[in-house]
Design an enzyme around this catalytic site. Structure first.
Site, PDB file in Angstrom:
ATOM      1  N   ARG A   1      -3.775  -5.001   4.968  1.00  0.00           N
ATOM      2  CA  ARG A   1      -2.536  -4.232   5.146  1.00  0.00           C
ATOM      3  C   ARG A   1      -2.856  -2.758   5.340  1.00  0.00           C
ATOM      4  O   ARG A   1      -2.198  -2.057   6.123  1.00  0.00           O
ATOM      5  CB  ARG A   1      -1.608  -4.446   3.945  1.00  0.00           C
ATOM      6  CG  ARG A   1      -0.243  -3.845   4.147  1.00  0.00           C
ATOM      7  CD  ARG A   1       0.741  -4.324   3.110  1.00  0.00           C
ATOM      8  NE  ARG A   1       0.378  -3.876   1.766  1.00  0.00           N
ATOM      9  CZ  ARG A   1       1.050  -4.203   0.665  1.00  0.00           C
ATOM     10  NH1 ARG A   1       2.114  -4.980   0.752  1.00  0.00           N
ATOM     11  NH2 ARG A   1       0.667  -3.759  -0.524  1.00  0.00           N
TER      12      ARG A   1
ATOM     13  N   LYS B   1       2.567   0.792   4.582  1.00  0.00           N
ATOM     14  CA  LYS B   1       2.674   1.432   3.272  1.00  0.00           C
ATOM     15  C   LYS B   1       2.236   2.895   3.356  1.00  0.00           C
ATOM     16  O   LYS B   1       1.274   3.332   2.702  1.00  0.00           O
ATOM     17  CB  LYS B   1       1.840   0.658   2.250  1.00  0.00           C
ATOM     18  CG  LYS B   1       2.454   0.667   0.866  1.00  0.00           C
ATOM     19  CD  LYS B   1       1.875  -0.416   0.003  1.00  0.00           C
ATOM     20  CE  LYS B   1       2.249  -0.244  -1.447  1.00  0.00           C
ATOM     21  NZ  LYS B   1       3.680  -0.266  -1.719  1.00  0.00           N
TER      22      LYS B   1
ATOM     23  N   GLU C   1      15.297  -4.010   1.464  1.00  0.00           N
ATOM     24  CA  GLU C   1      14.476  -4.105   0.253  1.00  0.00           C
ATOM     25  C   GLU C   1      14.913  -3.026  -0.722  1.00  0.00           C
ATOM     26  O   GLU C   1      15.758  -2.185  -0.403  1.00  0.00           O
ATOM     27  CB  GLU C   1      12.989  -4.006   0.583  1.00  0.00           C
ATOM     28  CG  GLU C   1      12.568  -2.720   1.256  1.00  0.00           C
ATOM     29  CD  GLU C   1      11.056  -2.704   1.552  1.00  0.00           C
ATOM     30  OE1 GLU C   1      10.672  -3.135   2.648  1.00  0.00           O
ATOM     31  OE2 GLU C   1      10.282  -2.258   0.696  1.00  0.00           O
TER      32      GLU C   1
END
Ligand code: COI
Length: 407
Positions: free
Chosen positions: A152, A254, A290
Site C-alpha cells: 500500500r 494513505k 468511511e
C-alpha cells in the site's frame, strides 16, 4: 517511559555530505534534506533515478539499555496515546540514487528537517500503521500482513511521486523496529505495539516539485483501544458539510495530507459526544464512505456491505481481512455504493482498521435523527473481532498465512 541514555555522538548516514554528527541527549538531531535545487522529474522516472550510496549508521550502543518489560507501564490502562519507545528505524534515498539503501536503527528522538522540505511545504508524505502482538508464551511476536502495508505504501508513493522501499526492506525494517523495542510490546491481551512507518519528502525544495531526497522512518508505541469507549460500541455522526475525499483526489492512498482536513469535523463531533464522523461522498452527498480513521461495514440479514474502494476510500488491510472472514462464515459480502438508506436501515454497523480493530457502532445520527443498531455478544462484529484477534495474536491457527513471526 523510555529513558534515553546520556549524550552520545552518533555518525548519521549522510555523514559524507558534510552534515554528519548529531548529538543524542534526550533527542536525536537528524540532519535531513539539505539538498538544494529543483528536484522534479516525472513520477515514473523517480525510482530509477535514485541509486543507493548511504553509508552505515554506527551501530547503536545498547550497553545501557533498560531491558525491563516496558518500565513502569500500566498495561491495564493503555489507550491510543504516544509512549516514546527506545529505537526508531531510518532509511534514506537521495536524488540520483536507485532506491533506498540499507537503513539502520537509531535512538528514538526528534529529527531535524529543512524548513523547505517537501513534507513541510507541500505535504509530500505517506504513513502506515500496523501492530505487533506478543505471543501467549512470550516466545516472540506476531505481525499481521505487513507485506500489505508495504504494497500500500508503494501504491501511495506512486501517486505522490515518491520512491518507496521494497516489500522486503519494509518488512525487514518493521521486524527490526519490533525487536529493538521488544520490551514495549504489551503482554498478550493487553494491547499491541503500534508501528508507524513514515515516508516523507525530506529534501529541500522551493518550487512545487517532488523533493530531491526521501526518508523512510519507523517508530513504535504500545497501544490499547483506539476509542475512549474502549471495547464498547461507539456513536457516530454523519457529516454533511465537510468531505474527506473526492474523485481524482488522494482518498484512496494513505497520504499524511488526508488526515488534518478531517480534524475540524472530528473535533466538532467529539465536542457533541460522538466518537467519530462518517463522511458522505462529495458528489451525490448520499453514499457513506468511511470514518476519519477507519472503514465501514453494514449488515442487513445475511448480507454485509462495505463501500467499494474506487479511489475515495482507503483500502484497509483489516477491511480486506474482514471481508474474507465474513465470507468464510457464509455471509454474502458486497463491495458497492452504500447509501444513507442502507446505513440507517442496517441491523448492525461496525468499523474496521488497524488502530480501531473491529469496533461496533451502536448509533448513527443523521440530520438530527439517531438510528440504533444491534450490539453485544451475539453480533457478527463480535464474532469477526474474536476470529481476527485470535489469528493476530497467534491463539488460533492461521490457515490463511496472514501472520509473520518475529523472533
Ligand atoms: C490506523 O488504523 O493504523 C490508522 O492509520 C488510523 C490513524 C488515524 C490512527
Amino acid at each position: 517511559m523510555a529513558v534515553l541514555s546520556s549524550a552520545k555522538r552518533v555518525l548519521l548516514p549522510w555523514a559524507s555530505n558534510g552534515h554528519a554528527l548529531a548529538t543524542v541527549s534526550g533527542g536525536l538531531r537528524v540532519a535531513l534534506g539539505t539538498d538544494g535545487g529543483g528536484g522534479g522529474g516525472g513520477c515514473s522516472l523517480l525510482q530509477s533515478r535514485w541509486r543507493s550510496s548511504l553509508p552505515q549508521l554506527d551501530p547503536v550502543d545498547r550497553s545501557d539499555d533498560d531491558n525491563s518489560g516496558g518500565g513502569d507501564m500500566d498495561w491495564d490502562n493503555l489507550g491510543f496515546g504516544l509512549t516514546p519507545t527506545d529505537y526508531m528505524y531510518v532509511m534514506r534515498c537521495s536524488k540520483g540514487e536507485g532506491g533506498f539503501s540499507r537503513g539502520e536503527l537509531s535512538r528514538y528522538g526528534n529529527i531535524e528537517l529543512s524548513p523547505s522540505s517537501g513534507i513541510l511545504n507541500y505535504g509530500q508524505g505517506l504513513f502506515e500503521g500496523l501492530k505487533a502482538y506478543a505471543r501467549a508464551d512470550r516466545a516472540g511476536y506476531m505481525l499481521f500482513r505487513p507485506e500489505e502495508n508495504a504494497r500500500r505504501m508503494q501504491t501511495g508513493a506512486e501517486r505522490m511521486c515518491m520512491p518507496a522501499p521494497s516489500v522486503e526492506q519494509f518488512v525487514h525494517a518493521v521486524k527490526q523496529t519490533v525487536l529493538a523495542n521488544r520490551r514495549w510490546v504489551p503482554p498478550q491481551g493487553k494491547g499491541a505495539l503500534y508501528i508507524r512507518p513514515l515516508l516523507i519528502g525530506s529534501g529541500a525544495i522551493l518550487g512545487l516539485a517532488p523533493a530531491p531526497e526521501y526518508t523512510f522512518m519507523i517508530y513504535a508505541s504500545p497501544v490499547g483501544t483506539y476509542f475512549k469507549e474502549g471495547m464498547a460500541a461507539i456513536n457516530l455522526l454523519v457529516e454533511e458539510e465537510f468531505h474527506r475525499a473526492m474523485p481524482g483526489g488522494t482518498g484512496g492512498v494513505k497520504t499524511i495530507a488526508n488526515y488534518a482536513p478531517v480534524l475540524k469535523a472530528q473535533m466538532d463531533a467529539k465536542s457533541r459526544g460522538f466518537a467519530d464522523v462518517l463522511y458522505l461522498d462529495s458528489v451525490h452527498k448520499r453514499y457513506v464512505e468511511e470514518a476519519s480513521s477507519c472503514n465501514l461495514f453494514v449488515l442487513k440479514g445475511g448480507t454485509v456491505a462495505t463501500p467499494a474502494t474506487a479511489g475515495t476510500i482507503l483500502p484497509g488491510i483489516t477491511r480486506r481481512s474482514i471481508i474474507e472472514l465474513a465470507r468464510d462464515r457464509g455471509y454474502q459480502v458486497e463491495e458497492r455504493l452504500v447509501s444513507i438508506d442502507d446505513l440507517v436501515s442496517a441491523d448492525e454497523v461496525f468499523c474496521t482498521g488497524t488502530a480501531v480493530g473491529v469496533t461496533p457502532v451502536s448509533t448513527v445520527t443523521y440530520q438530527g435523527t439517531r438510528y440504533e443498531f444491534r450490539t453485544g455478544e451475539d453480533t457478527l462484529s463480535r464474532k469477526l473481532y474474536n476470529t481476527l484477534t485470535s489469528i493476530q495474536m497467534g491463539v488460533a491457527e492461521d490457515k490463511k498465512g496472514w501472520t509473520v513471526a518475529v523472533d
